[in-house]
Write an enzyme that holds these catalytic residues in place. Structure first.
Site, PDB file in Angstrom:
ATOM      1  N   ASP A  76       1.026  -1.046   0.017  1.00  0.00           N
ATOM      2  CA  ASP A  76       0.109   0.091   0.039  1.00  0.00           C
ATOM      3  C   ASP A  76       1.039   1.358  -0.037  1.00  0.00           C
ATOM      4  O   ASP A  76       1.926   1.421   0.342  1.00  0.00           O
ATOM      5  CB  ASP A  76      -1.048   0.144   1.346  1.00  0.00           C
ATOM      6  N   ASN A 145      -8.090  -2.856  14.065  1.00  0.00           N
ATOM      7  CA  ASN A 145      -9.419  -2.964  13.765  1.00  0.00           C
ATOM      8  C   ASN A 145      -9.589  -4.215  12.673  1.00  0.00           C
ATOM      9  O   ASN A 145     -10.546  -4.473  11.775  1.00  0.00           O
ATOM     10  CB  ASN A 145      -9.845  -1.805  12.990  1.00  0.00           C
ATOM     11  N   HIS A 147      -7.718  -4.553   9.856  1.00  0.00           N
ATOM     12  CA  HIS A 147      -7.237  -4.263   8.590  1.00  0.00           C
ATOM     13  C   HIS A 147      -5.842  -5.000   8.072  1.00  0.00           C
ATOM     14  O   HIS A 147      -5.121  -5.154   9.056  1.00  0.00           O
ATOM     15  CB  HIS A 147      -7.207  -2.955   8.082  1.00  0.00           C
ATOM     16  N   GLU A 152      -9.931  -1.826   4.833  1.00  0.00           N
ATOM     17  CA  GLU A 152     -10.624  -1.495   5.998  1.00  0.00           C
ATOM     18  C   GLU A 152     -11.505  -2.378   6.285  1.00  0.00           C
ATOM     19  O   GLU A 152     -12.121  -3.141   5.353  1.00  0.00           O
ATOM     20  CB  GLU A 152     -10.795  -0.086   6.031  1.00  0.00           C
TER      21      GLU A 152
END
Length: 260
Positions: A76, A145, A147, A152
């Protein structure tokens, strides 16, 4: 972890210290590279892989392993940052792995977050991965979370490289990785990134998931359950046929979990 009988069980390695964590991850990667030196690798940024990269550099310099034939893709990047910007993930990888290993430009294809046409860049990135024969080994970190890369919670799992809106949870974690000469006040973490999609990650022949750092217990519990859930992107890996998890012991103890 509950898995279907047709899927190879996940391999889990627990490490008691940061040094043991780095050594275990390097052992795994080096074993793979020795058996398949021309591997195509997808690699992460952040704090979790830093000790792994230091160990890979040390082993490369000692002659224990070579990445001279490997091909590198990154997972990313922030939208809007040039590769030369010290805050970019491209700059991070050059600092911590690419330059120390003296990898050739032809070995490296990184996402261009500053591309004029970011959708065109996404398709070009997918094409470059396909032209390389696909990802042999994908190394992932884990967000609090759940990810993986910049995928996400709620991200459709059929996506390939795409632009992602970053959650406040992810942006808060990324503030801790801003280069020392920068501050969050002078440089707010971007709200968008470009990332390999979960469809691409799942097509990797092998996945190495590294879990370290605070706040990962809930994400680990979701992965432990073995039930794919779009609200926990990491659970997409529950169906991967070749998943290895390396966990820092302090995270394992907080989570009080065992993965079967």
């Amino acid at each position: 972890m509950t898995r279907t009988s047709s899927v190879v069980p996940v391999q889990v390695i627990d490490a008691a210290t940061t040094a043991a964590f780095a050594s275990a991850a390097a052992d795994w990667m080096c074993g793979h590279l020795i058996s398949a030196p021309a591997s195509v690798l997808a690699i992460p940024t952040g704090n979790t892989p830093l000790s792994l990269y230091a160990e890979l550099i040390a082993r490369s310099r000692s002659g224990a392993v070579s990445l001279d034939r490997a091909r590198i893709f990154n997972l990313d990047e922030y939208c809007g940052l040039e590769a030369s910007d010290p805050r970019s993930f491209a700059a991070y990888l050059h600092r911590h792995l690419i330059s120390p290993l003296a990898l050739r430009p032809t070995q490296v294809r990184l996402l261009q977050g500053d591309a004029v046409d970011i959708e065109l860049e996404c398709r070009a990135y997918d094409a470059a991965i396909a032209d390389s024969g696909g990802i042999d080994l994908c190394v992932l970190g884990l967000g609090a979370n759940g990810h993986i890369a910049f995928n996400e919670p709620g991200t459709p799992w059929h996506l390939r490289t795409h632009v992602a809106d970053l959650s406040e949870c992810t942006r808060a974690a990324q503030r801790r990785t801003v280069p020392p000469q920068q501050t969050a006040e002078h440089w707010p973490v971007p709200s968008r990134g470009v990332t390999m999609g979960i469809a691409t990650l799942l097509e990797a022949r092998h996945v190495l998931l590294l879990i370290a750092g605070a706040g990962k217990a809930a994400a680990m519990k979701a992965l432990h359950g073995g039930v794919p859930c779009i609200n926990w992107p990491v659970t997409s890996l529950a169906v991967h046929p070749s998943l290895t998890v390396i966990r820092l012991c302090e995270v394992t103890e907080r989570a009080s979990l065992s993965i079967r």
